[in-house]
Design a protein around this motif. Sequence first.
Motif, short mmCIF file in Angstrom:
data_model
loop_
_atom_site.label_atom_id
_atom_site.label_comp_id
_atom_site.label_asym_id
_atom_site.label_seq_id
_atom_site.Cartn_x
_atom_site.Cartn_y
_atom_site.Cartn_z
N ASN A 1 34.67 41.32 32.02
CA ASN A 1 34.91 40.48 33.19
C ASN A 1 35.93 39.39 32.87
O ASN A 1 36.78 39.06 33.70
CB ASN A 1 33.60 39.84 33.67
N LEU A 2 35.87 38.82 31.64
CA LEU A 2 36.81 37.78 31.24
C LEU A 2 38.23 38.34 31.16
O LEU A 2 39.19 37.72 31.61
CB LEU A 2 36.40 37.19 29.90
N ALA A 3 38.36 39.55 30.60
CA ALA A 3 39.69 40.17 30.50
C ALA A 3 40.27 40.44 31.87
O ALA A 3 41.44 40.18 32.14
CB ALA A 3 39.60 41.47 29.70
N ASN A 4 39.42 40.94 32.78
CA ASN A 4 39.91 41.20 34.14
C ASN A 4 40.29 39.92 34.84
O ASN A 4 41.27 39.85 35.60
CB ASN A 4 38.84 41.93 34.95
N SER A 5 39.53 38.84 34.56
CA SER A 5 39.83 37.55 35.19
C SER A 5 41.18 37.03 34.73
O SER A 5 41.96 36.48 35.51
CB SER A 5 38.72 36.55 34.85
N GLN A 6 41.48 37.22 33.41
CA GLN A 6 42.75 36.75 32.89
C GLN A 6 43.92 37.53 33.47
O GLN A 6 45.00 37.00 33.66
CB GLN A 6 42.74 36.85 31.37
N ASN A 7 43.71 38.82 33.76
CA ASN A 7 44.79 39.64 34.30
C ASN A 7 45.06 39.35 35.77
O ASN A 7 46.12 39.71 36.28
CB ASN A 7 44.45 41.13 34.13
N THR A 8 44.09 38.77 36.47
CA THR A 8 44.26 38.53 37.90
C THR A 8 44.52 37.07 38.21
O THR A 8 44.80 36.74 39.36
CB THR A 8 43.01 38.99 38.67
N SER A 9 44.44 36.18 37.22
CA SER A 9 44.69 34.76 37.46
C SER A 9 46.17 34.51 37.66
O SER A 9 46.99 35.04 36.91
CB SER A 9 44.17 33.92 36.29
N PRO A 10 46.55 33.70 38.65
CA PRO A 10 47.97 33.40 38.90
C PRO A 10 48.60 32.71 37.70
O PRO A 10 47.98 31.83 37.08
CB PRO A 10 47.94 32.48 40.12
N PRO A 11 49.81 33.08 37.31
CA PRO A 11 50.47 32.43 36.18
C PRO A 11 51.01 31.06 36.57
O PRO A 11 51.15 30.73 37.74
CB PRO A 11 51.62 33.39 35.85
N SER A 12 51.31 30.28 35.55
CA SER A 12 51.91 28.96 35.76
C SER A 12 53.32 29.00 35.21
O SER A 12 53.52 29.22 34.01
CB SER A 12 51.08 27.88 35.07
N ALA A 13 54.31 28.80 36.09
CA ALA A 13 55.71 28.83 35.66
C ALA A 13 56.53 27.92 36.56
O ALA A 13 56.21 27.73 37.73
CB ALA A 13 56.26 30.25 35.71
N ALA A 14 57.60 27.35 35.99
CA ALA A 14 58.48 26.45 36.73
C ALA A 14 59.88 27.05 36.78
O ALA A 14 60.34 27.69 35.83
CB ALA A 14 58.51 25.07 36.07
N PHE A 15 60.58 26.80 37.91
CA PHE A 15 61.91 27.37 38.11
C PHE A 15 62.88 26.31 38.63
O PHE A 15 62.48 25.38 39.31
CB PHE A 15 61.85 28.53 39.10
N ASP A 16 64.16 26.50 38.30
CA ASP A 16 65.23 25.69 38.83
C ASP A 16 66.18 26.63 39.59
O ASP A 16 66.37 27.77 39.18
CB ASP A 16 65.98 24.98 37.70
N THR A 17 66.76 26.14 40.69
CA THR A 17 67.63 26.99 41.51
C THR A 17 68.97 26.32 41.78
O THR A 17 69.05 25.09 41.84
CB THR A 17 66.97 27.34 42.85
#
Length: 266
Positions: free
Chosen positions: A55-71
């Motif tokens: 369940n923990l592995a599945n939770s990590q695969n479905t959690s939204p990532p954290s990333a920053a972008f510049d445009t």
Amino acid sequence: MVPKMWVLAPIIYVVEIFALDMGGHRRGATSTTATILMVAVTIVVVGAVGIPASNLANSQNTSPPSAAFDTEQDGDTLRITHIGGQSLAGKNLELQGAQADIPETVKAGTTIEAVPTQDRVKLIWKSEKSDTSTILLDIAANPAGGESIFNITDTNVGRRFCLGSKATGTGSATIVNEGSIEDTQTVTLSVDGAVVRQEQVTLAPGEQTTVMFSSVTVQTNDCEVNATVSTEDDSSTRKLPGLGVVAAVIAIAVWMLLTKRESEET
């Protein structure tokens, strides 16, 4: 949480065998019974640990990532640069409102070059394990091939005073961007073909503004002038007629009266 049947079944089986064996051997369990009991305990422990870990592995695969972008947009090219946070698999990313080839891995320093097709561009992350999706980036953009159209919808140019070879006046113009992209243009006020005032205006699609021209003084022969307000796309001209003989005499009389009053005060 209620245990699954595949976990309970070995326990029930072992309990039954143990009970039968105890019925025939009062002093303890046989080696066979002990072996079966150890196997059952192993199955239970593995099941108890394995389920939360899965369940923990599945939770990590479905959690939204954290990333920053510049445009940054330069002409028809929109550059999206990863400036921090988690690395992302390109197959999990979708770009809406623009066309681009997304790299296999998007990490810090990676730049995606896109061509906007709409006025908003979104970078969306989608989970492989579920229907979860998250918008990582949502920005306004200028669609490729778009243009701005700065039209003049209203002008108001008036003369406040004219005497001799000088005329003083004010003016205003309402400018609207009827194009598809944001842009900056120069709004120009000209009198008899000579530029007397300019102002930079930035407008988004559909946006409008009023440009004011105050205390404008120009040279004139008979106080008759042609005032023109223009952008790169449109222009509007208003003719201000001369004062005429009577008006000129009145203007001269006013000027003389003002001059006399100033000399008396001094």
